[in-house]
Design an enzyme around this catalytic site. Sequence first.
Site, PDB file in Angstrom:
ATOM      1  N   GLY A 235      52.956  46.476  37.823  1.00 49.70           N
ATOM      2  CA  GLY A 235      52.265  45.716  38.857  1.00 49.70           C
ATOM      3  C   GLY A 235      52.343  44.244  38.554  1.00 49.70           C
ATOM      4  O   GLY A 235      53.116  43.805  37.689  1.00 49.70           O
ATOM      5  N   MET A 237      50.373  42.210  37.019  1.00 48.72           N
ATOM      6  CA  MET A 237      49.933  41.706  35.724  1.00 48.72           C
ATOM      7  C   MET A 237      50.618  42.374  34.544  1.00 48.72           C
ATOM      8  O   MET A 237      50.519  41.890  33.416  1.00 48.72           O
ATOM      9  CB  MET A 237      48.416  41.881  35.580  1.00 48.72           C
ATOM     10  CG  MET A 237      47.610  40.918  36.424  1.00 48.72           C
ATOM     11  SD  MET A 237      45.855  41.054  36.063  1.00 48.72           S
ATOM     12  CE  MET A 237      45.819  40.457  34.366  1.00 48.72           C
ATOM     13  N   ASP A 350      37.529  45.839  41.817  1.00 48.50           N
ATOM     14  CA  ASP A 350      38.748  46.401  42.400  1.00 48.50           C
ATOM     15  C   ASP A 350      38.649  47.920  42.492  1.00 48.50           C
ATOM     16  O   ASP A 350      39.604  48.639  42.186  1.00 48.50           O
ATOM     17  CB  ASP A 350      39.974  45.996  41.580  1.00 48.50           C
ATOM     18  CG  ASP A 350      41.272  46.152  42.366  1.00 48.50           C
ATOM     19  OD1 ASP A 350      41.211  46.134  43.612  1.00 48.50           O
ATOM     20  OD2 ASP A 350      42.335  46.305  41.736  1.00 48.50           O
ATOM     21  N   PRO A 353      40.918  53.833  45.785  1.00 48.45           N
ATOM     22  CA  PRO A 353      41.292  55.220  45.465  1.00 48.45           C
ATOM     23  C   PRO A 353      42.219  55.347  44.259  1.00 48.45           C
ATOM     24  O   PRO A 353      42.065  56.269  43.459  1.00 48.45           O
ATOM     25  CB  PRO A 353      41.976  55.696  46.750  1.00 48.45           C
ATOM     26  CG  PRO A 353      41.337  54.892  47.827  1.00 48.45           C
ATOM     27  CD  PRO A 353      41.089  53.541  47.223  1.00 48.45           C
TER      28      PRO A 353
END
Length: 545
Positions: A235, A237, A350, A353
């Site tokens: 992702g 980061m 954050d 799901p």
Amino acid sequence: MDIVAALETPGTGPSRTGDTFDQELTQFLRARTRTMLWVALVVYAIALSVFWFLLERRPVLQGGVAPWAPQLRLAHFASLIIALGLTHALKGSARQFQLLAFWVVAFNMVLAIGILAATDPAQEPYLAAMLTLFLYAAFIPAPARYTDALAVLAIVTFVVASVVVYVLLPEATAFWTELGGAAEFRTFLINDSSGLAIMGLVAHAVSRTLYSLRKTAHEAQRLGNYYVEEELGSGGMGQVFRARHALIRRPTAVKVMRATGEAVQAAVTRFEREVQLTATLTHPNAITIYDFGRTTDQRFYYVMEYLEGLDLDDLVKRFGPVPAQRTAFILGQACGALGEAHARGIIHRDIKPSNIYLTQRGGLYDFVKVLDFGLAKEIKADEAVGLTKTGVAVGTPRYISPEAITGADDIDGRSDLYCLGAVAYWMLTGRPPFDAKTSVELMIDHVKASPTPPSQVSELPVPDGLEALVMKCLEKKPEDRFPSAAALAEALDAIHFDEPWTYAQARDWWELHGLTGREDAERPESGSAEKGLSNNGISRFIYEP
């Protein structure tokens, strides 16, 4: 430092590698030694066939200066077969297999050069030396000094064998007399010794290069005391890898920070804080942090428990909306993790799901793990580290709270409860509360629009009590929501279900869908402890008006 010593050197973490990892390296060297020996057997078989073919065509080979010497070639096969047997019989260390390979190569090189000197004194020993030098360099991971030792041994063996044959065997003296005498013999020694030295230098360069590449590749597969097996996801980061501890072999997930340019320092600070915040949590429904450290190129990483199962994003996409009683069962566990975080002054920010993961622990299925505190905010200390700015919204657009969008200064744990309500809506209906096409439209809806009640959207029945609970979580004003995660959990417990969801039902569901084995756990959509760093193409959103 050779590869064995390098692997025994302490890593960047608090513990060091041990016997278990060394056993793994031993198996690797055992396999490499066997491969080298089999290749050597084939090579010597071909060489011997060529030798007997030439025996009829070169008079000097009919008996040579030592008629018994050609029979010694069978010793090649004997030594290689014995060494192969030792690779099966030995229970030794990696270094022992490294030395076994070295000495069997050295013996065969000495034997080949000695036999050549006794059968064809004027023949260059290059082929015999080249085969042995490069066989070892190509197959056995060892520093260049081992190849250097073989090169020196080749030169010494050639000189000693040639001189001994020349001095002790009258046939050899007569042979060289016909070619020009002692002067010609000295020239032969000097020229061929120089040739072997040049070959040794080339072998040194090849061995050093190959060993460096092997060592670099090996280090690339290790993060401190953890052996990396495969990438699970990536992702904005960082990247997440499946790994295992070198000593205790516990499976883990390792997250490595990835940042470039001017954002490096801020990203490192945020990443380190993520570890510090998450490591303070002890609730069983929060992801557990095991270790942290830095790579040789100064990338920060941390190690967490490896989860087998699937997250709520996958659950709904693969199996459709979740029954109300199971939804309440899962939400209650998530409230436990968030309740501890909020009590410690930590807001997740954050919740979505893909950050609520279902796994099994100790035979308990549908066991919840709350993941990824990468955007977490410590309520009182966050401004002190300079990681927030007025007017910046942080979160995932489909599940972000209204106050996070507007950049309110007094955000607290009730923001996470809004996000959890949005997750509950997703579970019950198979769609998020708002489903606009763009991030801006989504945020406008979160701030101004009211979601359609789940019972009007879901294909499954939604009890009034659960629907009221979800809609209360999705209130625009924090004061209209539940005051805490504990209060939300109590409200969930108060809802009556004719058939409440239990761990036994969860186990049956997992077995029915074949999720209890590693085969499904290794699927790309269910194998990552940090899967879901982005959601439906909309990654973590930082909005500056």
